[in-house]
Design a protein around this motif. Structure first.
Motif, PDB file in Angstrom:
ATOM      1  N   ALA A   1      56.602  38.969  30.021  1.00 50.27           N
ATOM      2  CA  ALA A   1      55.264  38.231  29.787  1.00 50.27           C
ATOM      3  C   ALA A   1      54.657  37.984  31.213  1.00 50.27           C
ATOM      4  O   ALA A   1      55.185  37.850  32.276  1.00 50.27           O
ATOM      5  N   ARG A   2      53.357  37.485  31.139  1.00 49.45           N
ATOM      6  CA  ARG A   2      52.646  37.045  32.281  1.00 49.45           C
ATOM      7  C   ARG A   2      51.774  35.808  32.040  1.00 49.45           C
ATOM      8  O   ARG A   2      51.150  35.665  30.971  1.00 49.45           O
ATOM      9  N   ALA A   3      51.924  34.982  33.148  1.00 48.09           N
ATOM     10  CA  ALA A   3      51.412  33.631  33.017  1.00 48.09           C
ATOM     11  C   ALA A   3      50.172  33.608  32.923  1.00 48.09           C
ATOM     12  O   ALA A   3      49.158  34.309  33.999  1.00 48.09           O
ATOM     13  N   GLN A   4      48.985  33.042  32.212  1.00 48.32           N
ATOM     14  CA  GLN A   4      47.765  32.947  31.946  1.00 48.32           C
ATOM     15  C   GLN A   4      47.168  31.701  32.866  1.00 48.32           C
ATOM     16  O   GLN A   4      45.951  31.623  32.876  1.00 48.32           O
ATOM     17  N   GLU A   5      48.209  30.660  33.009  1.00 48.84           N
ATOM     18  CA  GLU A   5      47.550  29.733  33.789  1.00 48.84           C
ATOM     19  C   GLU A   5      48.847  28.967  34.440  1.00 48.84           C
ATOM     20  O   GLU A   5      49.960  29.397  34.177  1.00 48.84           O
ATOM     21  N   ASP A   6      48.638  28.067  35.560  1.00 51.51           N
ATOM     22  CA  ASP A   6      49.674  27.200  35.881  1.00 51.51           C
ATOM     23  C   ASP A   6      50.230  26.528  34.925  1.00 51.51           C
ATOM     24  O   ASP A   6      49.619  25.825  34.122  1.00 51.51           O
ATOM     25  N   TYR A   7      51.408  26.214  35.251  1.00 50.50           N
ATOM     26  CA  TYR A   7      52.339  25.165  34.675  1.00 50.50           C
ATOM     27  C   TYR A   7      53.246  24.408  35.520  1.00 50.50           C
ATOM     28  O   TYR A   7      54.185  24.887  36.108  1.00 50.50           O
ATOM     29  N   ASN A   8      53.183  22.957  35.451  1.00 48.96           N
ATOM     30  CA  ASN A   8      54.122  22.010  36.448  1.00 48.96           C
ATOM     31  C   ASN A   8      55.299  21.637  35.241  1.00 48.96           C
ATOM     32  O   ASN A   8      54.556  20.857  34.436  1.00 48.96           O
ATOM     33  N   ALA A   9      56.296  21.918  35.677  1.00 50.67           N
ATOM     34  CA  ALA A   9      57.465  21.504  34.638  1.00 50.67           C
ATOM     35  C   ALA A   9      57.479  19.979  34.803  1.00 50.67           C
ATOM     36  O   ALA A   9      57.587  19.298  35.787  1.00 50.67           O
TER      37      ALA A   9
ATOM     38  N   PRO B   1      55.630  26.712  27.736  1.00 47.04           N
ATOM     39  CA  PRO B   1      55.229  26.473  26.551  1.00 47.04           C
ATOM     40  C   PRO B   1      54.587  27.839  26.228  1.00 47.04           C
ATOM     41  O   PRO B   1      54.223  28.668  27.169  1.00 47.04           O
ATOM     42  N   SER B   2      55.131  28.519  25.111  1.00 49.05           N
ATOM     43  CA  SER B   2      54.588  29.750  24.818  1.00 49.05           C
ATOM     44  C   SER B   2      53.340  30.271  24.692  1.00 49.05           C
ATOM     45  O   SER B   2      53.006  31.440  25.094  1.00 49.05           O
ATOM     46  N   ASN B   3      52.289  29.356  24.631  1.00 53.13           N
ATOM     47  CA  ASN B   3      50.942  29.473  24.654  1.00 53.13           C
ATOM     48  C   ASN B   3      50.314  29.617  25.961  1.00 53.13           C
ATOM     49  O   ASN B   3      49.560  29.829  26.370  1.00 53.13           O
ATOM     50  N   LEU B   4      51.402  29.670  27.079  1.00 49.24           N
ATOM     51  CA  LEU B   4      51.015  29.633  28.530  1.00 49.24           C
ATOM     52  C   LEU B   4      50.996  31.285  28.764  1.00 49.24           C
ATOM     53  O   LEU B   4      50.409  31.580  30.077  1.00 49.24           O
ATOM     54  N   VAL B   5      51.665  31.931  28.164  1.00 48.82           N
ATOM     55  CA  VAL B   5      51.704  33.380  28.659  1.00 48.82           C
ATOM     56  C   VAL B   5      51.560  34.425  27.582  1.00 48.82           C
ATOM     57  O   VAL B   5      51.194  34.169  26.352  1.00 48.82           O
ATOM     58  N   LYS B   6      51.222  35.910  28.054  1.00 51.69           N
ATOM     59  CA  LYS B   6      50.894  36.693  27.238  1.00 51.69           C
ATOM     60  C   LYS B   6      51.872  37.870  27.209  1.00 51.69           C
ATOM     61  O   LYS B   6      52.417  38.148  28.440  1.00 51.69           O
ATOM     62  N   GLU B   7      52.527  38.231  26.286  1.00 46.49           N
ATOM     63  CA  GLU B   7      53.526  39.131  26.524  1.00 46.49           C
ATOM     64  C   GLU B   7      53.025  40.700  26.688  1.00 46.49           C
ATOM     65  O   GLU B   7      51.941  41.177  26.166  1.00 46.49           O
ATOM     66  N   GLN B   8      53.591  40.991  28.027  1.00 47.12           N
ATOM     67  CA  GLN B   8      53.039  42.331  28.358  1.00 47.12           C
ATOM     68  C   GLN B   8      53.744  43.691  27.932  1.00 47.12           C
ATOM     69  O   GLN B   8      53.255  44.470  27.468  1.00 47.12           O
ATOM     70  N   ARG B   9      55.199  43.502  27.675  1.00 45.64           N
ATOM     71  CA  ARG B   9      56.190  44.559  27.200  1.00 45.64           C
ATOM     72  C   ARG B   9      57.206  43.924  26.528  1.00 45.64           C
ATOM     73  O   ARG B   9      57.853  42.755  27.011  1.00 45.64           O
ATOM     74  N   VAL B  10      57.395  44.133  25.203  1.00 44.48           N
ATOM     75  CA  VAL B  10      58.737  43.789  24.350  1.00 44.48           C
ATOM     76  C   VAL B  10      59.423  44.754  24.406  1.00 44.48           C
ATOM     77  O   VAL B  10      59.447  46.002  24.071  1.00 44.48           O
ATOM     78  N   TYR B  11      60.751  44.429  24.889  1.00 46.95           N
ATOM     79  CA  TYR B  11      61.982  45.323  25.082  1.00 46.95           C
ATOM     80  C   TYR B  11      62.785  45.405  23.746  1.00 46.95           C
ATOM     81  O   TYR B  11      63.182  46.453  23.384  1.00 46.95           O
TER      82      TYR B  11
END
Length: 128
Positions: free
Chosen positions: A44-52, A101-111
């Motif tokens: 997946a690729r992050a669509q925005e920054d996220y601070n743990a 958070p899952s809404n932070l990313v967009k899956e690029q490739r499903v293995y």
């Protein structure tokens, strides 16, 4: 006596510093590609920054690629979190595994599809 107490506290601090802590569980079940949750589900690729917010999570910067290993099954009002690792500064170096958070990313490739529902364990939420 005070010297003994100081040595005891110093020793206790040294022992505690070398051990992790079990944090609260974010979910009781997770979805994985296999029963042991060792195979990568997707990239997946992050669509925005996220601070743990704590040690169970990973810091993510917009544009970073993340390998996804499991997807927590959402419970009650909790957010939906996935477990994965980001590339390090060197693109060949894998980072620390943690939740985001899952809404932070967009899956690029499903293995592999995450079709195995597996109970989470205390070690899934262990922090060093």
């Amino acid at each position: 006596m005070a010297r003994i107490w100081i040595h005891f506290l110093w020793g206790l601090g040294a022992v505690c510093a070398g051990h992790g802590v079990f944090m609260d569980r974010l979910a009781s079940k997770k979805l994985c590609a296999d029963e042991e949750c060792v195979y990568t589900i997707s990239l997946a690729r992050a669509q925005e920054d996220y601070n743990a917010p704590d040690c169970r999570f990973i810091n993510v910067k917009k544009g970073q690629q993340i390998y996804v290993y499991s997807k927590l099954v959402q419970e009650n009002e909790a957010g939906e979190f996935w477990a994965g690792s980001v590339y390090g500064e060197n693109q060949d170096e894998m980072g620390i595994v943690g939740y985001f958070p899952s809404n932070l990313v967009k899956e690029q490739r499903v293995y592999q599809e995450a079709t195995k529902e597996v109970p989470t364990t205390d070690i899934d939420f262990y922090c060093e």
